[in-house]
Design a protein around this motif. Sequence first.
Motif, short mmCIF file in Angstrom:
data_model
loop_
_atom_site.label_atom_id
_atom_site.label_comp_id
_atom_site.label_asym_id
_atom_site.label_seq_id
_atom_site.Cartn_x
_atom_site.Cartn_y
_atom_site.Cartn_z
N ALA A 2 0.84 -1.19 0.00
CA ALA A 2 0.00 0.00 0.00
C ALA A 2 0.88 1.25 0.00
O ALA A 2 1.97 1.25 0.55
N PRO A 3 0.38 2.31 -0.61
CA PRO A 3 1.18 3.54 -0.69
C PRO A 3 1.11 4.36 0.59
O PRO A 3 0.48 5.40 0.65
N TYR A 4 1.76 3.87 1.63
CA TYR A 4 1.77 4.59 2.90
C TYR A 4 2.86 5.66 2.83
O TYR A 4 3.96 5.40 2.40
N ASN A 5 2.53 6.85 3.29
CA ASN A 5 3.50 7.94 3.30
C ASN A 5 4.06 8.10 4.71
O ASN A 5 3.58 8.92 5.50
N ILE A 6 5.06 7.32 5.01
CA ILE A 6 5.61 7.25 6.35
C ILE A 6 6.26 8.57 6.76
O ILE A 6 6.14 8.99 7.91
N SER A 7 6.92 9.23 5.83
CA SER A 7 7.54 10.52 6.18
C SER A 7 6.48 11.57 6.49
O SER A 7 6.68 12.43 7.35
N GLU A 8 5.33 11.49 5.82
CA GLU A 8 4.23 12.40 6.13
C GLU A 8 3.69 12.14 7.53
O GLU A 8 3.40 13.07 8.29
N TRP A 9 3.59 10.85 7.91
CA TRP A 9 3.12 10.51 9.26
C TRP A 9 4.02 11.15 10.31
O TRP A 9 3.55 11.69 11.31
N GLN A 10 5.32 11.06 10.08
CA GLN A 10 6.27 11.62 11.04
C GLN A 10 6.10 13.13 11.14
O GLN A 10 6.09 13.70 12.23
N ALA A 11 5.94 13.80 10.00
CA ALA A 11 5.75 15.25 10.00
C ALA A 11 4.44 15.62 10.70
O ALA A 11 4.40 16.59 11.48
N LEU A 12 3.38 14.84 10.45
CA LEU A 12 2.10 15.10 11.11
C LEU A 12 2.21 14.91 12.63
O LEU A 12 1.66 15.70 13.40
N MET A 13 2.94 13.88 13.04
CA MET A 13 3.09 13.63 14.48
C MET A 13 3.86 14.77 15.14
O MET A 13 3.51 15.21 16.23
N ARG A 14 4.90 15.25 14.48
CA ARG A 14 5.66 16.38 15.02
C ARG A 14 4.78 17.61 15.16
O ARG A 14 4.82 18.30 16.18
N SER A 15 3.97 17.87 14.14
CA SER A 15 3.06 19.02 14.19
C SER A 15 2.01 18.83 15.28
O SER A 15 1.67 19.77 15.99
N ALA A 16 1.52 17.61 15.40
CA ALA A 16 0.52 17.33 16.44
C ALA A 16 1.11 17.55 17.83
O ALA A 16 0.44 18.11 18.71
N GLN A 17 2.35 17.13 18.02
CA GLN A 17 2.99 17.35 19.31
C GLN A 17 3.19 18.84 19.61
O GLN A 17 3.23 19.23 20.76
N ALA A 18 3.26 19.64 18.54
CA ALA A 18 3.41 21.08 18.70
C ALA A 18 2.06 21.77 18.90
O ALA A 18 1.99 22.99 19.02
N GLY A 19 0.98 20.97 18.90
CA GLY A 19 -0.34 21.54 19.18
C GLY A 19 -1.24 21.72 17.98
O GLY A 19 -2.33 22.30 18.10
N ASP A 20 -0.85 21.24 16.81
CA ASP A 20 -1.65 21.40 15.60
C ASP A 20 -2.74 20.32 15.56
O ASP A 20 -2.49 19.17 15.23
N ALA A 21 -3.98 20.72 15.90
CA ALA A 21 -5.09 19.77 15.98
C ALA A 21 -5.45 19.20 14.61
O ALA A 21 -5.81 18.02 14.49
N ALA A 22 -5.36 20.01 13.56
CA ALA A 22 -5.68 19.52 12.21
C ALA A 22 -4.67 18.45 11.78
O ALA A 22 -5.04 17.44 11.16
N ALA A 23 -3.41 18.65 12.10
CA ALA A 23 -2.38 17.66 11.77
C ALA A 23 -2.64 16.36 12.53
O ALA A 23 -2.47 15.27 11.98
N TYR A 24 -3.08 16.49 13.76
CA TYR A 24 -3.36 15.30 14.57
C TYR A 24 -4.52 14.50 13.97
O TYR A 24 -4.44 13.28 13.85
N ARG A 25 -5.60 15.20 13.56
CA ARG A 25 -6.73 14.51 12.91
C ARG A 25 -6.26 13.83 11.62
O ARG A 25 -6.64 12.70 11.33
N SER A 26 -5.45 14.53 10.85
CA SER A 26 -4.93 13.95 9.60
C SER A 26 -4.09 12.72 9.86
O SER A 26 -4.16 11.73 9.12
N LEU A 27 -3.28 12.78 10.92
CA LEU A 27 -2.46 11.62 11.28
C LEU A 27 -3.33 10.42 11.62
O LEU A 27 -3.09 9.31 11.13
N LEU A 28 -4.34 10.62 12.45
CA LEU A 28 -5.22 9.52 12.83
C LEU A 28 -5.93 8.92 11.61
O LEU A 28 -6.03 7.70 11.48
#
Length: 180
Positions: A2-28
Amino acid sequence: MAPYNISEWQALMRSAQAGDAAAYRSLLEALRPWLVAYFRRRLMGSDGEDLVQMTLLSLHEKRNTYDSGSPFLPWIAAVARHKLIDFVRKSGRHIHVELNEELGLEDGMQPDLAARDVAVLLAQLPKDQARIIKLHKLDGLSVEEVAGQTGKSASAVKVTVHRGLKKLQSLVGIKGGVNE
């Protein structure tokens, strides 16, 4: 695969840890298909969806433990693996997982994930015991060869390996004897 974008997941998690709620929803949302596939390959039946939910909840509860300087996939894979182990233990079921190289590739995991897990476990043993287990079980040396390299008797090497493997089993929650 499957075309999983692992580097995008990592970027989303970093943003989520910084408080970005939209990035967190996208990650989930991005993790859901990978988790469904991960559990579907390991379990038969409808238990996979429950495990996906439990894993996402665990990610939420433990998100502050993720080190943003480390790869994200091994971290989330470990969370999922722990949820699977907990589920299997509680249900009293036994599952058979075929261990082959394709299994890891289908998950999108790096082949060195298992080696990292083993290194973490061996680090919890006394150095001498970990070295002997590594030489015998991982490097494939015979008991006599390990004895020659360590200056111990062959029987001392056998006892050290046996006790070390029992300790490793207890660390991962396995009860029972050691299969050498």
